[in-house]
Motif scaffolding. Structure first.
Motif, PDB file in Angstrom:
ATOM      1  N   VAL A  38     -10.298   0.514  -4.621  1.00 42.61           N
ATOM      2  CA  VAL A  38     -10.260   1.970  -4.782  1.00 42.61           C
ATOM      3  C   VAL A  38     -10.637   2.350  -6.218  1.00 42.61           C
ATOM      4  O   VAL A  38     -11.422   3.271  -6.452  1.00 42.61           O
ATOM      5  N   ALA A  39     -10.074   1.597  -7.193  1.00 45.78           N
ATOM      6  CA  ALA A  39     -10.326   1.922  -8.601  1.00 45.78           C
ATOM      7  C   ALA A  39     -11.777   1.662  -8.974  1.00 45.78           C
ATOM      8  O   ALA A  39     -12.435   2.482  -9.615  1.00 45.78           O
ATOM      9  N   VAL A  98      -5.692   5.457   0.986  1.00 45.87           N
ATOM     10  CA  VAL A  98      -4.589   4.551   1.347  1.00 45.87           C
ATOM     11  C   VAL A  98      -3.615   5.205   2.314  1.00 45.87           C
ATOM     12  O   VAL A  98      -2.723   4.558   2.836  1.00 45.87           O
ATOM     13  N   GLU A  99      -3.794   6.517   2.552  1.00 51.97           N
ATOM     14  CA  GLU A  99      -2.950   7.193   3.540  1.00 51.97           C
ATOM     15  C   GLU A  99      -3.673   7.306   4.876  1.00 51.97           C
ATOM     16  O   GLU A  99      -3.200   7.944   5.801  1.00 51.97           O
ATOM     17  N   ASP A 100      -4.839   6.694   4.938  1.00 51.86           N
ATOM     18  CA  ASP A 100      -5.644   6.757   6.148  1.00 51.86           C
ATOM     19  C   ASP A 100      -5.024   5.840   7.209  1.00 51.86           C
ATOM     20  O   ASP A 100      -5.001   4.624   7.071  1.00 51.86           O
ATOM     21  N   ALA A 143      -6.293  -0.757  11.166  1.00 53.44           N
ATOM     22  CA  ALA A 143      -7.337  -1.785  11.238  1.00 53.44           C
ATOM     23  C   ALA A 143      -6.904  -3.032  10.484  1.00 53.44           C
ATOM     24  O   ALA A 143      -7.091  -4.159  10.950  1.00 53.44           O
ATOM     25  N   ILE A 144      -6.298  -2.825   9.315  1.00 56.72           N
ATOM     26  CA  ILE A 144      -5.845  -3.969   8.519  1.00 56.72           C
ATOM     27  C   ILE A 144      -4.686  -4.669   9.213  1.00 56.72           C
ATOM     28  O   ILE A 144      -4.626  -5.896   9.261  1.00 56.72           O
ATOM     29  N   LEU A 187      -0.105  -0.129   3.331  1.00 54.41           N
ATOM     30  CA  LEU A 187      -1.115   0.038   2.293  1.00 54.41           C
ATOM     31  C   LEU A 187      -0.413   0.406   0.991  1.00 54.41           C
ATOM     32  O   LEU A 187       0.716   0.886   1.000  1.00 54.41           O
ATOM     33  N   PRO A 188      -1.084   0.176  -0.158  1.00 51.06           N
ATOM     34  CA  PRO A 188      -0.453   0.521  -1.434  1.00 51.06           C
ATOM     35  C   PRO A 188      -0.088   1.997  -1.487  1.00 51.06           C
ATOM     36  O   PRO A 188      -0.774   2.837  -0.901  1.00 51.06           O
ATOM     37  N   ALA A 189       1.017   2.305  -2.160  1.00 53.69           N
ATOM     38  CA  ALA A 189       1.423   3.696  -2.310  1.00 53.69           C
ATOM     39  C   ALA A 189       0.353   4.452  -3.089  1.00 53.69           C
ATOM     40  O   ALA A 189      -0.303   3.897  -3.964  1.00 53.69           O
TER      41      ALA A 189
END
Ligand code: ZN
Length: 140
Positions: free
Chosen positions: A97-98, A107-109, A115-116, A127-129
């Motif tokens: 992302v970065a 990450v809120e998707d 899928a992951i 997912l990461p916050a």
């Protein structure tokens, strides 16, 4: 505006930005943890630091990026993932992302998360916050 010129080691490190807007080519900053290092014109020393501080990211870079072919190993054993494995994956996602300046709300998707989870075979993976992924600094 040339992104390649201002970043090192696939975007993991950036040259230090001076207050006057110039780049200090003797200092490099880790985009993940903002650590500052002296730059010795050697990417091998950067790789060494990356492996020491962010092993998950180093593996991702060596694998040529966040490729699907590097992911099945995470869930290959079947059972629940270890905390360490999840942390590595989370760090790789944060880095993705970065590095690519993806919108942090990716990450809120729910679709991405599902899928992951499907890929990992672990429905408890999170997912990461969003706050941990707010590290993208637009390149000037
Ligand atoms: Zn770092």
């Amino acid at each position: 505006m040339n992104k390649k010129k201002d970043t090192l080691l696939n975007g993991q490190f950036r040259f230090k930005l001076l207050p006057d807007g110039a780049l200090d080519k003797t200092k490099e900053i880790c985009v993940l943890c903002k650590s500052e290092f002296n730059y010795h014109r050697s990417s091998s020393s950067l790789s060494y630091r990356l492996k020491a501080k962010h092993p998950g990211v180093a593996e991702t870079l060596e694998g040529g990026g966040l490729r699907q072919t590097t992911l099945p190993q995470f869930g290959a054993k079947g059972g629940p993932l270890s905390k360490q494995t999840k942390n590595k994956l989370t760090e790789a996602i944060v880095f993705w992302v970065a590095k690519n300046c993806r919108p942090v709300n990716i990450v809120e998707d729910v679709g991405l998360r599902d899928a992951i989870r499907e890929l990992l075979g672990d429905s408890s993976y999170h997912l990461p916050a969003r706050k941990t992924t707010g590290v993208c600094i637009p390149l000037h």
